[in-house]
Design a protein around this motif. Structure first.
Motif, PDB file in Angstrom:
ATOM      1  N   ARG A  77       1.377  -3.860   5.096  1.00  0.00           N
ATOM      2  CA  ARG A  77       2.120  -4.570   6.135  1.00  0.00           C
ATOM      3  C   ARG A  77       2.496  -5.976   5.662  1.00  0.00           C
ATOM      4  NH1 ARG A  77       2.088  -8.327   9.510  1.00  0.00           N
ATOM      5  NH2 ARG A  77      -0.032  -9.026   9.145  1.00  0.00           N
ATOM      6  N   ARG A  78       1.527  -6.704   5.090  1.00  0.00           N
ATOM      7  CA  ARG A  78       1.790  -8.068   4.631  1.00  0.00           C
ATOM      8  C   ARG A  78       2.822  -8.094   3.507  1.00  0.00           C
ATOM      9  NH1 ARG A  78      -4.316 -10.698   4.274  1.00  0.00           N
ATOM     10  NH2 ARG A  78      -4.819 -10.521   6.495  1.00  0.00           N
ATOM     11  N   LEU A  79       2.655  -7.211   2.537  1.00  0.00           N
ATOM     12  CA  LEU A  79       3.616  -7.169   1.436  1.00  0.00           C
ATOM     13  C   LEU A  79       5.003  -6.749   1.900  1.00  0.00           C
ATOM     14  CD1 LEU A  79       1.556  -5.631  -1.494  1.00  0.00           C
ATOM     15  CD2 LEU A  79       2.602  -7.890  -1.425  1.00  0.00           C
ATOM     16  N   SER A  80       5.063  -5.787   2.792  1.00  0.00           N
ATOM     17  CA  SER A  80       6.359  -5.323   3.299  1.00  0.00           C
ATOM     18  C   SER A  80       7.087  -6.427   4.041  1.00  0.00           C
ATOM     19  CB  SER A  80       6.177  -4.116   4.218  1.00  0.00           C
ATOM     20  OG  SER A  80       5.717  -3.004   3.490  1.00  0.00           O
ATOM     21  N   SER A  81       6.350  -7.246   4.769  1.00  0.00           N
ATOM     22  CA  SER A  81       7.001  -8.331   5.505  1.00  0.00           C
ATOM     23  C   SER A  81       7.568  -9.390   4.556  1.00  0.00           C
ATOM     24  CB  SER A  81       6.042  -8.970   6.510  1.00  0.00           C
ATOM     25  OG  SER A  81       5.050  -9.718   5.856  1.00  0.00           O
ATOM     26  N   ARG A  82       6.963  -9.529   3.380  1.00  0.00           N
ATOM     27  CA  ARG A  82       7.450 -10.511   2.393  1.00  0.00           C
ATOM     28  C   ARG A  82       8.509  -9.928   1.468  1.00  0.00           C
ATOM     29  NH1 ARG A  82       1.928 -11.882   0.506  1.00  0.00           N
ATOM     30  NH2 ARG A  82       2.749 -11.323  -1.524  1.00  0.00           N
ATOM     31  N   LEU A  83       8.304  -8.679   1.039  1.00  0.00           N
ATOM     32  CA  LEU A  83       9.138  -8.108  -0.015  1.00  0.00           C
ATOM     33  C   LEU A  83      10.070  -6.995   0.444  1.00  0.00           C
ATOM     34  CD1 LEU A  83       6.338  -7.679  -2.709  1.00  0.00           C
ATOM     35  CD2 LEU A  83       7.921  -9.601  -2.478  1.00  0.00           C
ATOM     36  N   GLY A  84       9.750  -6.396   1.565  1.00  0.00           N
ATOM     37  CA  GLY A  84      10.429  -5.179   1.996  1.00  0.00           C
ATOM     38  C   GLY A  84       9.560  -3.986   1.649  1.00  0.00           C
ATOM     39  N   PRO A  85       9.691  -2.898   2.410  1.00  0.00           N
ATOM     40  CA  PRO A  85       8.801  -1.743   2.225  1.00  0.00           C
ATOM     41  C   PRO A  85       8.882  -1.102   0.843  1.00  0.00           C
ATOM     42  CG  PRO A  85      10.164  -1.486   4.195  1.00  0.00           C
ATOM     43  CD  PRO A  85      10.596  -2.740   3.527  1.00  0.00           C
ATOM     44  N   LYS A  86      10.078  -0.939   0.317  1.00  0.00           N
ATOM     45  CA  LYS A  86      10.238  -0.284  -0.989  1.00  0.00           C
ATOM     46  C   LYS A  86       9.574  -1.108  -2.094  1.00  0.00           C
ATOM     47  CE  LYS A  86      13.682   1.454  -4.206  1.00  0.00           C
ATOM     48  NZ  LYS A  86      15.096   1.570  -4.531  1.00  0.00           N
ATOM     49  N   GLU A  87       9.848  -2.414  -2.107  1.00  0.00           N
ATOM     50  CA  GLU A  87       9.280  -3.286  -3.129  1.00  0.00           C
ATOM     51  C   GLU A  87       7.759  -3.381  -2.990  1.00  0.00           C
ATOM     52  OE1 GLU A  87      11.896  -3.954  -1.248  1.00  0.00           O
ATOM     53  OE2 GLU A  87      13.536  -4.181  -2.684  1.00  0.00           O
ATOM     54  N   ALA A  88       7.288  -3.378  -1.749  1.00  0.00           N
ATOM     55  CA  ALA A  88       5.842  -3.434  -1.510  1.00  0.00           C
ATOM     56  C   ALA A  88       5.155  -2.213  -2.105  1.00  0.00           C
ATOM     57  CB  ALA A  88       5.548  -3.546  -0.020  1.00  0.00           C
ATOM     58  N   LEU A  89       5.719  -1.050  -1.869  1.00  0.00           N
ATOM     59  CA  LEU A  89       5.135   0.177  -2.422  1.00  0.00           C
ATOM     60  C   LEU A  89       5.184   0.181  -3.945  1.00  0.00           C
ATOM     61  CD1 LEU A  89       6.455   2.807   0.140  1.00  0.00           C
ATOM     62  CD2 LEU A  89       4.063   2.133  -0.241  1.00  0.00           C
ATOM     63  N   GLN A  90       6.271  -0.336  -4.506  1.00  0.00           N
ATOM     64  CA  GLN A  90       6.365  -0.410  -5.971  1.00  0.00           C
ATOM     65  C   GLN A  90       5.288  -1.329  -6.524  1.00  0.00           C
ATOM     66  OE1 GLN A  90      10.476  -1.630  -6.407  1.00  0.00           O
ATOM     67  NE2 GLN A  90      11.098   0.426  -6.997  1.00  0.00           N
ATOM     68  N   LEU A  91       5.106  -2.483  -5.913  1.00  0.00           N
ATOM     69  CA  LEU A  91       4.089  -3.435  -6.377  1.00  0.00           C
ATOM     70  C   LEU A  91       2.695  -2.830  -6.265  1.00  0.00           C
ATOM     71  CD1 LEU A  91       3.385  -6.238  -7.458  1.00  0.00           C
ATOM     72  CD2 LEU A  91       3.317  -7.024  -5.084  1.00  0.00           C
ATOM     73  N   LEU A  92       2.421  -2.214  -5.141  1.00  0.00           N
ATOM     74  CA  LEU A  92       1.104  -1.589  -4.972  1.00  0.00           C
ATOM     75  C   LEU A  92       0.884  -0.468  -5.974  1.00  0.00           C
ATOM     76  CD1 LEU A  92       0.789  -1.550  -1.086  1.00  0.00           C
ATOM     77  CD2 LEU A  92      -0.443  -2.997  -2.720  1.00  0.00           C
ATOM     78  N   GLY A  93       1.958   0.165  -6.414  1.00  0.00           N
ATOM     79  CA  GLY A  93       1.844   1.232  -7.406  1.00  0.00           C
ATOM     80  C   GLY A  93       1.419   0.732  -8.775  1.00  0.00           C
ATOM     81  N   THR A  94       1.526  -0.577  -9.032  1.00  0.00           N
ATOM     82  CA  THR A  94       1.106  -1.139 -10.323  1.00  0.00           C
ATOM     83  C   THR A  94      -0.368  -1.530 -10.314  1.00  0.00           C
ATOM     84  OG1 THR A  94       1.652  -3.439  -9.769  1.00  0.00           O
ATOM     85  CG2 THR A  94       3.416  -2.075 -10.711  1.00  0.00           C
ATOM     86  N   GLN A  95      -0.992  -1.467  -9.141  1.00  0.00           N
ATOM     87  CA  GLN A  95      -2.375  -1.927  -9.001  1.00  0.00           C
ATOM     88  C   GLN A  95      -3.324  -0.767  -8.722  1.00  0.00           C
ATOM     89  OE1 GLN A  95      -2.499  -4.780  -5.837  1.00  0.00           O
ATOM     90  NE2 GLN A  95      -0.803  -5.957  -6.629  1.00  0.00           N
ATOM     91  N   LEU A  96      -4.561  -0.957  -9.148  1.00  0.00           N
ATOM     92  CA  LEU A  96      -5.608  -0.030  -8.725  1.00  0.00           C
ATOM     93  C   LEU A  96      -5.845  -0.224  -7.237  1.00  0.00           C
ATOM     94  CD1 LEU A  96      -8.350  -0.532 -11.468  1.00  0.00           C
ATOM     95  CD2 LEU A  96      -7.066   1.551 -11.031  1.00  0.00           C
ATOM     96  N   PRO A  97      -6.222   0.817  -6.525  1.00  0.00           N
ATOM     97  CA  PRO A  97      -6.604   0.620  -5.125  1.00  0.00           C
ATOM     98  C   PRO A  97      -7.813  -0.323  -5.055  1.00  0.00           C
ATOM     99  CG  PRO A  97      -6.438   2.957  -5.665  1.00  0.00           C
ATOM    100  CD  PRO A  97      -6.308   2.197  -6.946  1.00  0.00           C
TER     101      PRO A  97
END
Length: 98
Positions: free
Chosen positions: A46-66
């Protein structure tokens, strides 16, 4: 992390260093303590999507370990989905106990 940054980090007088992808790059052993800061996966998205947009947030999270995969490496876990006063008290307690 770029190899040329490591000597600069270790030569600095900083007491705390924020290192993106620390565990993903297997650099956690280079530091005295590892703090994992988390708000939970739903709030993180939610926080990342509000800053970056949902698509970009999911892409960024995809580069990180959970976060759950990072917690076993943590000396301290800071949960930022609590009241700010509780988060600050927790940080102060652990920052000054070493």
């Amino acid at each position: 992390m770029h190899p040329q940054l490591m000597p600069k980090i270790f030569d600095s007088d900083a007491e705390f260093i924020e290192v993106p992808l620390l565990i993903e790059t297997c650099l956690q052993g280079e530091f005295d303590e590892v703090w994992v800061v988390t708000c939970g996966p739903d709030e993180q998205l939610r926080r990342l999507s509000s800053r970056l947009g949902p698509k970009e947030a999911l892409q960024l999270l995809g580069t990180q370990l959970p976060t759950q995969a990072k917690i076993p490496f943590a000396d301290v876990i800071v949960r930022t989905n609590e009241r700010e006063s509780s988060v600050l008290a927790h940080v102060r307690q652990h920052a000054f106990s070493s």
